[in-house]
Design an enzyme around this catalytic site. Sequence first.
Site, PDB file in Angstrom:
ATOM      1  CG  ASN A 215      -1.282  -7.294  26.105  1.00 17.23           C
ATOM      2  OD1 ASN A 215      -1.514  -8.266  25.408  1.00 17.23           O
ATOM      3  ND2 ASN A 215      -1.625  -7.243  27.377  1.00 17.23           N
ATOM      4  CG  ASP A 216      -4.637  -5.042  23.431  1.00 18.72           C
ATOM      5  OD1 ASP A 216      -4.731  -6.102  24.076  1.00 18.72           O
ATOM      6  OD2 ASP A 216      -4.999  -3.944  23.856  1.00 18.72           O
ATOM      7  CB  VAL A 217       0.004  -4.441  18.472  1.00 13.72           C
ATOM      8  CG1 VAL A 217      -0.816  -3.176  18.570  1.00 13.72           C
ATOM      9  CG2 VAL A 217       1.245  -4.356  19.338  1.00 13.72           C
TER      10      VAL A 217
END
Lengths: 102, 475
Positions: free
Chosen positions: B401-403
């Site tokens: 997600n964040d990456v």
Amino acid sequence: MKDFLNWIHDNQQIIYIVILMIFVGIEVIGRVPSVLHTPLMSGANAIHGVVIIGAIIVMGKAEAGNYVALILGFLAVVLGTLNVVGGFVVTDRMLEMFKKKK
Amino acid sequence: MLLTLCYLVGSVTFILGLKMLSNPATARRGNLIAAGGMTLAIAGTIFLYEDEGGHKLGNYGWIFGGLAVGAVIGTLAAKRVKMTAMPEMVSLFNGMGGACAALISVVEFDHLMHAYQSISPMVFGEAIPTGFLIIILLGLIIGSVSFAGSMIAWGKLNGRIKDFSFKGQHIFNLLLMAVIVALSIYLIGWMPANSLLLFYVIFALSLLYGVFFVFPIGGADMPVVISLLNSFTGVAAACGGFLYDNKVMLTGGILVGAAGTLLTILMCKAMNRSLANVLIGSFGGGAAKSGSTGSKDQGSYKEISLSDAAVVMTYANKVFIVPGYGLAVAQAQHACHELEKLLESKGVEVKYAIHPVAGRMPGHMNVLLAEADVSYDKLLEMEQANEEFSTTDVVLILGANDVVNPAAKTDPSSPIYGMPVLDVELAKNCIVNKRSMKPGYAGIENDLFFQPKTSMLFGDAKKVLQDLVAEIKNL
């Protein structure tokens, strides 16, 4: 000031070792690929388990009747061994996954 | 004499082992070599060590008992731990080392008190060399901070401990450290009558400091913190080396202290953040702020059915798989490899894009995928992958997600702003597999999911992959 100079003189071997080891430590892992960050950290973690040698010496020197030293020393040996054995085994398990394939 | 040789060999294997650990081809052998050197140093200490008076060590029963207990528990724990829980395990073992160093200091101090107080309380202060006291206290403080910090990091990684911070926490931490230092100076310089009590107060405060040191730092930054605490423990071990004039403890400890510090900095660089930034924990503060911006209307996302996803991927020329923590949790690495083989047999080019901090630790994904026999040259690092996304037909994001959050590039108010991310939005299609629309580890929304090119494929990564494989086979 004189005390300080004396101290340096008396401990010069150790001071040399410390300074050189700092540079060795930095040089040795200078170009590690990010893939290996975790195994390397884990391996270094196992190596500082060398503190167990101190625990063994403490344990071995404790007088038979000194239960504080015996119990704390025993605990230190157990914890140090956990660090060493667990550290190396975990690292090995991680690295097992990296083995080259034909 | 022989012991000196053991220690010399031990020190050399540590340096060699660390050197080999930083290269994928030799890493495993390096670890074994260091382990061999460690065994030699330990065995040498047990059987050959003599103190100044020429006395050998006693209490063999206790020593071997401790070694056996530690070795059995350590091996079992290390063998049984799941690949996903590796980072916690490292943190736990690191804490054990720190506690070991602290305990050594406790016993040595207790020993000193007994030895000198019984002779004459009057000369007590002068009788103990100051350098010796400083080292004992250093070992105690650093060891305790490392132990307490590692335990908190361990709890945070396995979700037992939630992030927690209060106003003025950094000032509180600084004050706590100042009190510890002041008390230590008082203890060393004046040796008051109640030294032992003072010593235990310093012990307790150091533990407290370790707790508050790690508490405010966000869970996503734990790898960096563990690496830092790792180098702390190295320094604590080196203190033991000073104490016993033991060269192998000294070299091993300092080596890890230096290498660990550099490694910490390298990890921060991989996330494009400074160490100070991680430690001051701007992450936590930033995330709270973005709560308001995150609630803005994101538009709607669209779902894709399994059969559609199967068709899109089978008729693509090039597919990129972006693994994340979701893949690790679902233990889906084998299913993932199966999908990759199946697509390749249909003539699709399949590659993996590995973000340096995908999962919970740098290198986490590489380890997992290697476990599933995914070939090494299929794993592309971020820079290489980013060059290829524009020619990619489908990007399959598995629990990451964040990456892949474009906000890191476009939204300066985002807590992850500035972190390098995978430019998956350059590809023609994105299929995102997640369990739900819940935000990722950093706790922020991801605009990617609401872009027209993106479609969502909800479900557990392993199950979805198995179903995908079945669908593709039926095509």
